[in-house]
Scaffold this motif. Structure first.
Motif, mmCIF file in Angstrom:
data_model
loop_
_atom_site.group_PDB
_atom_site.id
_atom_site.type_symbol
_atom_site.label_atom_id
_atom_site.label_comp_id
_atom_site.label_asym_id
_atom_site.label_seq_id
_atom_site.Cartn_x
_atom_site.Cartn_y
_atom_site.Cartn_z
ATOM 1 N N UNK A 170 -7.346 4.470 5.530
ATOM 2 C CA UNK A 170 -7.393 3.491 4.648
ATOM 3 C C UNK A 170 -6.153 2.360 5.004
ATOM 4 N N UNK A 171 -5.254 2.782 5.793
ATOM 5 C CA UNK A 171 -4.018 1.719 5.892
ATOM 6 C C UNK A 171 -3.931 1.148 7.490
ATOM 7 N N UNK A 172 -4.432 1.918 8.323
ATOM 8 C CA UNK A 172 -4.395 1.465 9.905
ATOM 9 C C UNK A 172 -5.106 0.662 10.372
ATOM 10 N N UNK A 195 0.757 -1.225 0.062
ATOM 11 C CA UNK A 195 -0.045 -0.097 0.042
ATOM 12 C C UNK A 195 0.785 1.520 -0.031
ATOM 13 N N UNK A 196 0.339 2.269 -0.786
ATOM 14 C CA UNK A 196 1.019 3.578 -0.430
ATOM 15 C C UNK A 196 0.760 4.421 0.958
ATOM 16 N N UNK A 197 1.840 4.693 1.416
ATOM 17 C CA UNK A 197 1.718 5.322 2.929
ATOM 18 C C UNK A 197 0.757 6.665 2.579
ATOM 19 N N UNK A 198 1.008 7.252 1.731
ATOM 20 C CA UNK A 198 0.057 8.546 1.659
ATOM 21 C C UNK A 198 -0.615 8.669 -0.079
ATOM 22 N N UNK A 199 -1.616 9.397 0.153
ATOM 23 C CA UNK A 199 -2.121 9.541 -1.463
ATOM 24 C C UNK A 199 -1.431 10.395 -2.318
#
Length: 197
Positions: free
Chosen positions: A82-84, A33-37
């Motif tokens: 989205x990622x956490x 996954x990308x960390x930020x958009x």
């Protein structure tokens, strides 16, 4: 034709794998996954969550940056959502709320370690004494500590500027009293340190 069909079915149930740049493990591309958009640095979900956990729980930091190649783009609310993991996202929301409240100039947290409440003190110009509406503990708005009994703010300020006073003020500000034994303790991450005077 049959070989193409087999490859299609195989790739559908066995997604391609790629190496995570942090842990060097082969992970499914779905887990990268990308960390930020705002950036394209892709890391496995496990590494991102370890990084977020360290920032939130050890450092108390809610301004979390992408750490790949010193990218430094900040993770936004939607990135975090989205990622956490669910627990980390709830912790992020809690710490973000506390950080936002802390920015209010008339707001102070109660320094009673069993309370955890806070309030606005609009009379700060008239009186530095702030009585917690939740527990009744008396706090000093000016110095953001438990009320310095027997001393005015000026006397407390003079004492605080001596070496002994500065040490005492730092201990009172940065430590808590152990509820079992009464010794002052300092917690950093999972470690607890005893403060001996």
């Amino acid at each position: 034709m049959q070989n193409l069909l087999r490859k299609s079915v195989y790739s559908q149930f066995n997604p391609p794998y790629q190496q995570c740049n942090i842990c060097c493990e082969e992970v499914s591309t779905h887990d990268l996954m990308s960390i930020t958009t705002k950036c394209n640095h892709k890391i496995c979900r496990a590494c991102i969550n370890r990084y977020i956990n360290k920032q939130l729980n050890e450092k108390g930091n809610v301004k979390i940056e992408c750490f790949v190649n010193r990218c430094n783009f900040l993770m936004g609310y939607e990135d975090m959502k989205r990622v956490a993991s669910k627990d980390l996202f709830e912790r992020y929301e809690y710490l973000s709320f506390r950080e936002a409240i802390r920015q209010m100039p008339d707001f102070r947290w109660c320094h009673n370690q069993k309370c955890g409440s806070g309030q606005e003190h609009l009379e700060r110009e008239i009186s530095p004494i702030m009585i917690c509406i939740a527990c009744g503990k008396i706090n000093c708005f000016t110095h953001d500590v438990i009320w310095h009994a027997g001393r005015t703010c000026t006397e407390y300020e003079v004492e605080k500027n001596t070496i002994d006073g500065a040490t005492r003020a730092a201990i009172e500000r940065d430590t808590k009293t152990c509820p079992r034994c009464g010794i002052r303790i300092y917690k950093y991450g999972e470690k607890v340190f005893l403060i001996l005077r």
